[in-house]
Design a protein around this motif. Structure first.
Motif, mmCIF file in Angstrom:
data_model
loop_
_atom_site.group_PDB
_atom_site.id
_atom_site.type_symbol
_atom_site.label_atom_id
_atom_site.label_comp_id
_atom_site.label_asym_id
_atom_site.label_seq_id
_atom_site.Cartn_x
_atom_site.Cartn_y
_atom_site.Cartn_z
ATOM 1 N N UNK A 113 0.810 -1.211 0.000
ATOM 2 C CA UNK A 113 0.000 0.000 0.000
ATOM 3 C C UNK A 113 0.844 1.261 0.000
ATOM 4 N N UNK A 114 1.892 1.277 0.798
ATOM 5 C CA UNK A 114 2.763 2.453 0.842
ATOM 6 C C UNK A 114 3.559 2.615 -0.445
ATOM 7 N N UNK A 115 4.156 1.536 -0.911
ATOM 8 C CA UNK A 115 4.948 1.599 -2.144
ATOM 9 C C UNK A 115 4.030 1.815 -3.351
ATOM 10 N N UNK A 116 2.947 1.057 -3.400
ATOM 11 C CA UNK A 116 2.028 1.162 -4.529
ATOM 12 C C UNK A 116 1.340 2.503 -4.594
ATOM 13 N N UNK A 117 0.957 3.051 -3.442
ATOM 14 C CA UNK A 117 0.336 4.372 -3.431
ATOM 15 C C UNK A 117 1.266 5.420 -4.013
ATOM 16 N N UNK A 118 2.524 5.386 -3.615
ATOM 17 C CA UNK A 118 3.488 6.334 -4.163
ATOM 18 C C UNK A 118 3.696 6.091 -5.655
ATOM 19 N N UNK A 119 3.828 4.837 -6.043
ATOM 20 C CA UNK A 119 4.073 4.524 -7.457
ATOM 21 C C UNK A 119 2.904 4.965 -8.340
ATOM 22 N N UNK A 120 1.681 4.727 -7.873
ATOM 23 C CA UNK A 120 0.506 5.139 -8.650
ATOM 24 C C UNK A 120 0.459 6.663 -8.770
ATOM 25 N N UNK A 121 0.687 7.366 -7.669
ATOM 26 C CA UNK A 121 0.664 8.832 -7.699
ATOM 27 C C UNK A 121 1.743 9.377 -8.635
ATOM 28 N N UNK A 122 2.898 8.783 -8.585
ATOM 29 C CA UNK A 122 3.998 9.257 -9.431
ATOM 30 C C UNK A 122 3.761 8.937 -10.904
ATOM 31 N N UNK A 123 3.280 7.730 -11.181
ATOM 32 C CA UNK A 123 3.082 7.320 -12.576
ATOM 33 C C UNK A 123 1.933 8.078 -13.242
ATOM 34 N N UNK A 157 5.378 10.609 7.590
ATOM 35 C CA UNK A 157 6.800 10.752 7.843
ATOM 36 C C UNK A 157 7.679 10.552 6.622
ATOM 37 N N UNK A 158 7.146 9.877 5.619
ATOM 38 C CA UNK A 158 7.945 9.655 4.406
ATOM 39 C C UNK A 158 8.215 10.966 3.669
ATOM 40 N N UNK A 159 7.336 11.948 3.844
ATOM 41 C CA UNK A 159 7.515 13.216 3.131
ATOM 42 C C UNK A 159 8.742 13.982 3.627
ATOM 43 N N UNK A 160 8.881 14.257 4.923
ATOM 44 C CA UNK A 160 10.112 14.934 5.358
ATOM 45 C C UNK A 160 11.351 14.049 5.217
ATOM 46 N N UNK A 161 11.167 12.744 5.372
ATOM 47 C CA UNK A 161 12.300 11.839 5.204
ATOM 48 C C UNK A 161 12.820 11.871 3.769
ATOM 49 N N UNK A 162 11.923 12.087 2.813
ATOM 50 C CA UNK A 162 12.320 12.141 1.403
ATOM 51 C C UNK A 162 13.277 13.302 1.125
ATOM 52 N N UNK A 163 13.187 14.354 1.917
ATOM 53 C CA UNK A 163 14.093 15.486 1.727
ATOM 54 C C UNK A 163 15.524 15.125 2.107
ATOM 55 N N UNK A 164 15.661 14.123 2.976
ATOM 56 C CA UNK A 164 16.998 13.688 3.410
ATOM 57 C C UNK A 164 17.523 12.515 2.586
ATOM 58 N N UNK A 165 16.627 11.566 2.265
ATOM 59 C CA UNK A 165 17.054 10.330 1.594
ATOM 60 C C UNK A 165 16.743 10.285 0.105
ATOM 61 N N UNK A 166 15.757 11.040 -0.317
ATOM 62 C CA UNK A 166 15.216 10.906 -1.666
ATOM 63 C C UNK A 166 13.877 10.188 -1.579
ATOM 64 N N UNK A 167 13.071 10.336 -2.609
ATOM 65 C CA UNK A 167 11.696 9.831 -2.571
ATOM 66 C C UNK A 167 11.618 8.311 -2.416
ATOM 67 N N UNK A 168 12.207 7.586 -3.357
ATOM 68 C CA UNK A 168 12.095 6.122 -3.296
ATOM 69 C C UNK A 168 12.748 5.523 -2.056
ATOM 70 N N UNK A 169 13.958 5.945 -1.685
ATOM 71 C CA UNK A 169 14.527 5.393 -0.448
ATOM 72 C C UNK A 169 13.649 5.658 0.775
ATOM 73 N N UNK A 170 13.031 6.823 0.820
ATOM 74 C CA UNK A 170 12.138 7.143 1.930
ATOM 75 C C UNK A 170 10.932 6.215 1.952
ATOM 76 N N UNK A 171 10.289 6.054 0.814
ATOM 77 C CA UNK A 171 9.111 5.189 0.736
ATOM 78 C C UNK A 171 9.481 3.751 1.094
ATOM 79 N N UNK A 172 10.583 3.273 0.603
ATOM 80 C CA UNK A 172 11.000 1.900 0.902
ATOM 81 C C UNK A 172 11.364 1.727 2.377
ATOM 82 N N UNK A 173 11.940 2.756 2.983
ATOM 83 C CA UNK A 173 12.285 2.696 4.406
ATOM 84 C C UNK A 173 11.038 2.598 5.269
ATOM 85 N N UNK A 174 10.059 3.470 5.014
ATOM 86 C CA UNK A 174 8.853 3.435 5.845
ATOM 87 C C UNK A 174 8.028 2.186 5.563
ATOM 88 N N UNK A 175 8.015 1.727 4.320
ATOM 89 C CA UNK A 175 7.278 0.496 3.995
ATOM 90 C C UNK A 175 7.906 -0.701 4.703
#
Length: 99
Positions: free
Chosen positions: A13-23, A67-85
């Motif tokens: 859900x976390x990874x897929x939600x981001x992937x769908x929004x991005x795609x 939390x993935x949103x502020x984390x993305x500023x430090x790690x990047x979008x995909x690494x953040x999403x994968x970390x929280x997932x």
């Protein structure tokens, strides 16, 4: 047919939600994917571990998304999403799937 573990549903859900929004470039479609998987996972958590555990895991799921949103500023979008997932999947496995 074997049930898909809640840890996999939540992480997807976390990874897929981001992937769908991005795609699709439509955040609301990503939100639908995120919410749908979160609802399925919550139902599984409640069934496997009870309402208190389901509420705690649901809170973690929402916090991970937020939390993935502020984390993305430090790690990047995909690494953040994968970390929280991965974090949500591990917690879900420990609380609901391990039994």
């Amino acid at each position: 047919m074997a049930e898909v573990p809640s840890s996999l549903v939540a992480a997807t859900g976390l990874v897929g939600g981001y992937a769908v929004a991005r795609a699709t470039k439509r955040r609301e479609l990503g939100g639908v994917a995120l919410a749908t998987a979160g609802g399925v996972a919550a139902w599984q958590w409640r069934r496997a571990a009870g309402p208190k555990a389901a509420a705690a895991l649901g809170g973690l799921y929402v916090a991970a998304f937020a939390g993935s949103h502020p984390l993305a500023k430090k790690l990047g979008a995909w690494p953040s999403v994968l970390t929280v997932a991965g974090t949500v999947a591990l917690a879900s496995w420990a609380v609901a799937d391990r039994k």
